[in-house]
Design a protein around this motif. Structure first.
Motif, PDB file in Angstrom:
ATOM      1  N   LEU A 183       1.244 -13.681  -6.634  1.00 27.54           N
ATOM      2  CA  LEU A 183       0.439 -12.854  -5.738  1.00 27.54           C
ATOM      3  C   LEU A 183       1.350 -11.788  -5.137  1.00 27.54           C
ATOM      4  O   LEU A 183       2.258 -12.125  -4.368  1.00 27.54           O
ATOM      5  N   ALA A 186      -2.298  -6.420  -2.421  1.00 28.31           N
ATOM      6  CA  ALA A 186      -3.555  -6.606  -1.701  1.00 28.31           C
ATOM      7  C   ALA A 186      -4.194  -5.254  -1.425  1.00 28.31           C
ATOM      8  O   ALA A 186      -3.616  -4.196  -1.681  1.00 28.31           O
ATOM      9  N   THR A 195      -0.826  -7.523   6.945  1.00 30.44           N
ATOM     10  CA  THR A 195      -0.169  -8.315   5.916  1.00 30.44           C
ATOM     11  C   THR A 195       1.194  -7.747   5.551  1.00 30.44           C
ATOM     12  O   THR A 195       1.438  -6.542   5.698  1.00 30.44           O
ATOM     13  N   LEU A 197       2.185  -8.061   2.427  1.00 31.08           N
ATOM     14  CA  LEU A 197       1.988  -7.606   1.063  1.00 31.08           C
ATOM     15  C   LEU A 197       1.692  -6.109   1.054  1.00 31.08           C
ATOM     16  O   LEU A 197       1.072  -5.598   1.993  1.00 31.08           O
ATOM     17  N   TYR A 199      -0.440  -3.024   0.672  1.00 30.66           N
ATOM     18  CA  TYR A 199      -1.882  -3.007   0.914  1.00 30.66           C
ATOM     19  C   TYR A 199      -2.452  -1.624   0.629  1.00 30.66           C
ATOM     20  O   TYR A 199      -2.011  -0.627   1.170  1.00 30.66           O
ATOM     21  N   TYR A 223     -11.594  -7.289   2.051  1.00 25.09           N
ATOM     22  CA  TYR A 223     -10.213  -7.718   1.845  1.00 25.09           C
ATOM     23  C   TYR A 223     -10.099  -8.320   0.453  1.00 25.09           C
ATOM     24  O   TYR A 223     -10.931  -9.143   0.059  1.00 25.09           O
ATOM     25  N   ILE A 225      -7.003  -9.794  -2.559  1.00 24.21           N
ATOM     26  CA  ILE A 225      -5.632 -10.054  -3.001  1.00 24.21           C
ATOM     27  C   ILE A 225      -5.684 -10.178  -4.516  1.00 24.21           C
ATOM     28  O   ILE A 225      -6.433 -11.006  -5.050  1.00 24.21           O
ATOM     29  N   TRP A 253      -9.495 -11.569  -8.568  1.00 23.49           N
ATOM     30  CA  TRP A 253      -9.019 -11.403  -7.203  1.00 23.49           C
ATOM     31  C   TRP A 253      -9.357 -12.615  -6.346  1.00 23.49           C
ATOM     32  O   TRP A 253     -10.265 -13.392  -6.659  1.00 23.49           O
ATOM     33  N   LEU A 277      -4.064 -13.251   4.345  1.00 23.47           N
ATOM     34  CA  LEU A 277      -3.313 -11.998   4.274  1.00 23.47           C
ATOM     35  C   LEU A 277      -2.175 -11.976   5.295  1.00 23.47           C
ATOM     36  O   LEU A 277      -1.077 -11.486   5.008  1.00 23.47           O
TER      37      LEU A 277
END
Length: 298
Positions: A183, A186, A195, A197, A199, A223, A225, A253, A277
């Protein structure tokens, strides 16, 4: 589980830019996307997560299938052979060492084949356990690996694909792929909730129509991911690259639950998606372990 509290912010790593011959557009908080918003919105409507193709013209569906959309039929001429249960991560042992009574050394419910797919550096694992091979119902637990073992968070209800699970996912089979996948990326229609991650926020994350049980799909992509099944890590969830070929599907996702089965994705309530997230950290090399309970025991 750490997801109940916001994590400290830190500088974002830059996102790769998609090249295009069309005009770029930007939205607050997002990197520049090299595909017109209208085209991306249509591609999202055909993604593996969508659950519907309402309002899409056949010509558009065929054109987007060539880009790897999951709900349309396989692109003609795809001949790439792919072994079942491909994983986005090296197949190395997941046992970090001795465990205590409060945290198991191995993720519970997993057999040796599944455990071998979890990379040694993974410190976060989203475990999705399906109720049955042909069931669209599942549960999700985020585990955190420490020196004491794998510490679980709360259990969340979830949906997966309409027809359940498969070891050999193909575009349009209405099953979620079984396996272990990283993962890394996002995005969503709503602003970044904080988050760690990368984005991608923008208007292309929009969906309309109804799902398999007549439920409205609006808000499903507030949202998301990206699950690194047949996609290029380090890109927006909207990226159409399909390394295994269009026939193997894509657009799988984690996204907001709309109250019914998906085409291939895993869906959680908006509250739980936001918590996930906030909890995921790329420095912890998060993975998702997903499949029906019996398959995961192998």
């Amino acid at each position: 589980m750490a997801s109940s509290n916001p994590l400290p912010s830190r500088p974002r790593r830059p996102r790769a830019r998609l090249r295009t011959r069309a005009t770029d557009f930007t939205s607050p908080g997002s990197y520049r996307l090299g595909i017109p918003a209208a085209v991306l919105a249509l591609s999202v409507a055909l993604a593996g997560c969508a659950g519907t193709t309402a309002g899409v013209k056949p010509a558009d569906a065929a054109r987007l299938t060539a880009g790897g959309a999951d709900t349309a039929s396989a692109a003609p001429g795809t001949t790439q052979a792919v072994p079942p249960r491909t994983s986005a991560a090296p197949q190395t042992s997941a046992d970090p060492g001795a465990a205590t009574t409060s945290a198991p050394a191995r993720l519970p419910g997993l057999g040796p084949r599944t455990l071998a797919e979890i990379p040694a550096d993974a410190r976060q694992a989203v475990l999705v356990t399906g109720r049955g091979r042909n069931s669209p119902a599942s549960q999700v637990v985020l585990y955190r690996r420490t020196g004491a073992g794998w510490e679980p968070g709360p259990t969340w209800p979830a949906h997966n694909a309409l027809k359940g699970w498969t070891d050999d996912h193909h575009a349009g089979d209405l099953r979620s792929p079984i396996g272990v996948f990283t993962l890394t990326d996002a995005g969503g229609l709503l602003a970044d909730p904080g988050t760690k991650l990368p984005y991608d926020q923008g208007p292309a994350f929009i969906i309309g129509g109804t799902g398999f049980e007549g439920e409205p799909l609006a808000g499903s992509f507030d949202y998301v991911i990206a699950i690194n099944y047949n996609r290029k890590p380090g890109t927006s969830p909207l990226d159409w690259t399909r390394p295994l070929g269009a026939n193997k599907g894509g657009g799988i996702w984690l996204h907001v639950d709309h109250g019914g089965p998906t085409h291939g994705c895993v869906s959680l309530s908006q509250k739980h998606m936001e918590e996930l997230l906030l909890a995921l950290d790329p420095d912890q090399h998060p993975v998702i372990v997903m499949g029906d309970a019996e398959s995961l025991k192998r």
